[in-house]
Design a protein around this motif. Sequence first.
Motif, PDB file in Angstrom:
ATOM      1  N   GLU A  36       0.847  -1.200   0.000  1.00 57.76           N
ATOM      2  CA  GLU A  36       0.000   0.000   0.000  1.00 57.76           C
ATOM      3  C   GLU A  36       0.878   1.243   0.000  1.00 57.76           C
ATOM      4  OE1 GLU A  36      -2.349  -0.776   3.457  1.00 57.76           O
ATOM      5  OE2 GLU A  36      -3.184  -2.573   2.522  1.00 57.76           O
TER       6      GLU A  36
ATOM      7  N   GLU B  61      -6.764   4.436   0.113  1.00 54.65           N
ATOM      8  CA  GLU B  61      -8.081   3.854   0.386  1.00 54.65           C
ATOM      9  C   GLU B  61      -8.455   2.820  -0.678  1.00 54.65           C
ATOM     10  OE1 GLU B  61      -9.279   4.331   3.122  1.00 54.65           O
ATOM     11  OE2 GLU B  61      -8.560   6.279   3.790  1.00 54.65           O
TER      12      GLU B  61
ATOM     13  N   GLU C 142     -11.741  -3.763  12.592  1.00 57.62           N
ATOM     14  CA  GLU C 142     -11.704  -2.332  12.918  1.00 57.62           C
ATOM     15  C   GLU C 142     -11.624  -1.469  11.666  1.00 57.62           C
ATOM     16  OE1 GLU C 142      -8.729  -1.494  15.871  1.00 57.62           O
ATOM     17  OE2 GLU C 142      -9.958  -2.314  17.472  1.00 57.62           O
ATOM     18  N   ARG C 143     -12.322  -1.873  10.630  1.00 56.88           N
ATOM     19  CA  ARG C 143     -12.407  -1.018   9.446  1.00 56.88           C
ATOM     20  C   ARG C 143     -13.431   0.073   9.755  1.00 56.88           C
ATOM     21  NH1 ARG C 143      -8.195  -1.206   7.537  1.00 56.88           N
ATOM     22  NH2 ARG C 143      -9.050   0.083   5.896  1.00 56.88           N
ATOM     23  N   SER C 144     -13.086   1.305   9.429  1.00 54.72           N
ATOM     24  CA  SER C 144     -13.953   2.415   9.826  1.00 54.72           C
ATOM     25  C   SER C 144     -15.120   2.644   8.864  1.00 54.72           C
ATOM     26  CB  SER C 144     -13.128   3.689   9.936  1.00 54.72           C
ATOM     27  OG  SER C 144     -12.609   4.046   8.679  1.00 54.72           O
TER      28      SER C 144
ATOM     29  N   PHE D 230     -13.666   9.116   2.046  1.00 57.31           N
ATOM     30  CA  PHE D 230     -12.412   9.859   1.900  1.00 57.31           C
ATOM     31  C   PHE D 230     -12.063  10.059   0.433  1.00 57.31           C
ATOM     32  CE2 PHE D 230     -10.197   8.997   6.259  1.00 57.31           C
ATOM     33  CZ  PHE D 230     -11.216   9.692   6.873  1.00 57.31           C
TER      34      PHE D 230
ATOM     35  N   ASP E 162      -1.154   3.481   8.005  1.00 55.09           N
ATOM     36  CA  ASP E 162      -2.058   2.886   7.012  1.00 55.09           C
ATOM     37  C   ASP E 162      -2.554   1.543   7.541  1.00 55.09           C
ATOM     38  OD1 ASP E 162       0.195   1.349   6.816  1.00 55.09           O
ATOM     39  OD2 ASP E 162       0.505   1.662   4.675  1.00 55.09           O
ATOM     40  N   HIS E 163      -3.143   0.743   6.682  1.00 58.37           N
ATOM     41  CA  HIS E 163      -3.710  -0.548   7.064  1.00 58.37           C
ATOM     42  C   HIS E 163      -2.649  -1.475   7.680  1.00 58.37           C
ATOM     43  CE1 HIS E 163      -4.453  -4.659   5.056  1.00 58.37           C
ATOM     44  NE2 HIS E 163      -4.975  -4.709   6.252  1.00 58.37           N
ATOM     45  N   TYR E 164      -1.470  -1.480   7.086  1.00 58.11           N
ATOM     46  CA  TYR E 164      -0.378  -2.334   7.563  1.00 58.11           C
ATOM     47  C   TYR E 164       0.024  -1.952   8.987  1.00 58.11           C
ATOM     48  CZ  TYR E 164       4.239  -4.557   7.607  1.00 58.11           C
ATOM     49  OH  TYR E 164       5.330  -5.322   7.924  1.00 58.11           O
TER      50      TYR E 164
ATOM     51  N   ARG F 265      -2.980  -2.526  16.431  1.00 57.52           N
ATOM     52  CA  ARG F 265      -4.122  -3.228  17.005  1.00 57.52           C
ATOM     53  C   ARG F 265      -3.668  -4.475  17.772  1.00 57.52           C
ATOM     54  NH1 ARG F 265      -7.967  -6.678  14.342  1.00 57.52           N
ATOM     55  NH2 ARG F 265      -6.679  -6.448  12.491  1.00 57.52           N
TER      56      ARG F 265
ATOM     57  N   MET G 197      -1.873   9.468   7.272  1.00 58.52           N
ATOM     58  CA  MET G 197      -2.893   8.621   7.906  1.00 58.52           C
ATOM     59  C   MET G 197      -4.089   8.487   6.970  1.00 58.52           C
ATOM     60  SD  MET G 197      -4.631   9.010  11.631  1.00 58.52           S
ATOM     61  CE  MET G 197      -6.323   9.457  11.505  1.00 58.52           C
ATOM     62  N   ASP G 198      -4.673   7.303   6.902  1.00 59.46           N
ATOM     63  CA  ASP G 198      -5.892   7.117   6.109  1.00 59.46           C
ATOM     64  C   ASP G 198      -6.995   6.505   6.977  1.00 59.46           C
ATOM     65  OD1 ASP G 198      -5.311   4.455   6.318  1.00 59.46           O
ATOM     66  OD2 ASP G 198      -4.700   4.191   4.234  1.00 59.46           O
ATOM     67  N   SER G 199      -8.036   5.961   6.366  1.00 59.54           N
ATOM     68  CA  SER G 199      -9.182   5.488   7.144  1.00 59.54           C
ATOM     69  C   SER G 199      -8.827   4.292   8.038  1.00 59.54           C
ATOM     70  CB  SER G 199     -10.351   5.132   6.228  1.00 59.54           C
ATOM     71  OG  SER G 199     -10.099   3.940   5.534  1.00 59.54           O
ATOM     72  N   SER G 200      -7.743   3.599   7.716  1.00 56.90           N
ATOM     73  CA  SER G 200      -7.304   2.518   8.601  1.00 56.90           C
ATOM     74  C   SER G 200      -6.883   3.080   9.947  1.00 56.90           C
ATOM     75  CB  SER G 200      -6.116   1.773   7.985  1.00 56.90           C
ATOM     76  OG  SER G 200      -6.410   1.342   6.693  1.00 56.90           O
TER      77      SER G 200
ATOM     78  N   VAL H 243      -8.169   5.796  11.249  1.00 54.17           N
ATOM     79  CA  VAL H 243      -9.437   6.138  11.897  1.00 54.17           C
ATOM     80  C   VAL H 243      -9.984   4.901  12.615  1.00 54.17           C
ATOM     81  CG1 VAL H 243     -11.820   6.875  11.522  1.00 54.17           C
ATOM     82  CG2 VAL H 243      -9.966   7.964  10.239  1.00 54.17           C
ATOM     83  N   GLY H 244      -9.919   3.768  11.942  1.00 48.18           N
ATOM     84  CA  GLY H 244     -10.412   2.514  12.520  1.00 48.18           C
ATOM     85  C   GLY H 244      -9.679   2.133  13.790  1.00 48.18           C
TER      86      GLY H 244
ATOM     87  N   MET I 271     -10.604   4.545  16.625  1.00 46.67           N
ATOM     88  CA  MET I 271     -11.949   4.241  17.127  1.00 46.67           C
ATOM     89  C   MET I 271     -11.940   2.999  17.998  1.00 46.67           C
ATOM     90  SD  MET I 271     -15.070   5.244  14.674  1.00 46.67           S
ATOM     91  CE  MET I 271     -14.766   4.407  13.174  1.00 46.67           C
ATOM     92  N   GLY I 272     -11.185   2.000  17.605  1.00 49.08           N
ATOM     93  CA  GLY I 272     -11.079   0.758  18.371  1.00 49.08           C
ATOM     94  C   GLY I 272     -10.517   1.005  19.761  1.00 49.08           C
TER      95      GLY I 272
END
Lengths: 179, 111
Positions: A46, A76, A138-140, A146, B21-23, B29, B54-57, B59-60, B63-64
């Motif tokens: 990514e 994303e 935990e995917r938002s 976005f 990011d997601h990784y 986590r 930072m991306d939506s991962s 955010v996740g 939030m967690g």
Amino acid sequence: MGHQAFWKKTDTDTSEKQAGEELWEQERNIRDNKMEVSILAIPENEQLARMLVTAFVMPLNPTIEELSDIKTAVSEAVTNAIIHGYPKELFFGEEKYVHITCRNEEHTLHVKIQDEGVGIEDVKKAMEPMYTTKPELERSGMGFAFMEAFMDGILVKSKLQKGVTVIMNKTIGKEVCHE
Amino acid sequence: MNPVFEIRRNYLIITVDGELDHYMADQIRLKADTYLEGTRIKNVIFNFQHTTFMDSSGVGVIMGRYKQVRRMKGKLYAVHMNDSIKRIILISGLHKLVCERDSIEDALKSE
């Protein structure tokens, strides 16, 4: 505009080919460019995807904010392809790819992110903010929101078991006029 | 780069170097859970001083952690956020859940 000549296939006839090349030189905007890459669908890539698109868009002189917008949107789409397009439980150990196509045209970046994964059943639903099929990871559910927020345009196409194509564009350098 | 975890009093400080990011989110986590389980940690501080993206991962993962600290009646802090991270926090609505502070010391002081 230059792009028509830029995309025109040169003929086998040499004189016509030459003419075509001259036209290409004349009409091609100096910023016009194209890139096609396929990267292995693993989370580590990514970052690579973001770096590739960032490097590609640099000649358009984006601001730091525009660059960050593009990075986020690409991140994303690629993350979606890796997590949702090729879910581990179905594709474990298989070599799968995410295809990225970038095109600069004048001041606009066009980027296409494609996978050949499971596809999305209901694209409209998937694009709703906070909607996710993987809350346990935990995917938002903010991915598409976005992409929409940070790019000028987005088009999502999908066929079940065939994959997803996300096409986005962003014109660089118009922030100044807006603010 | 790997996230760095540090415990001070009942605070868990998560320092994210590089790109969230997601990784990176997956790594945070997995490790954060081992720190938060069965300890007296109540609050979590995300330190974004060296975070470039930072991306939506992200955010996740925030939030967690928020859900976890809320269960312990604690708070979640974010410090040293740059403009692009602030924008993500704002668009996602996380600013309603996260307490923004200038530095780790400020966050530690606030209880």
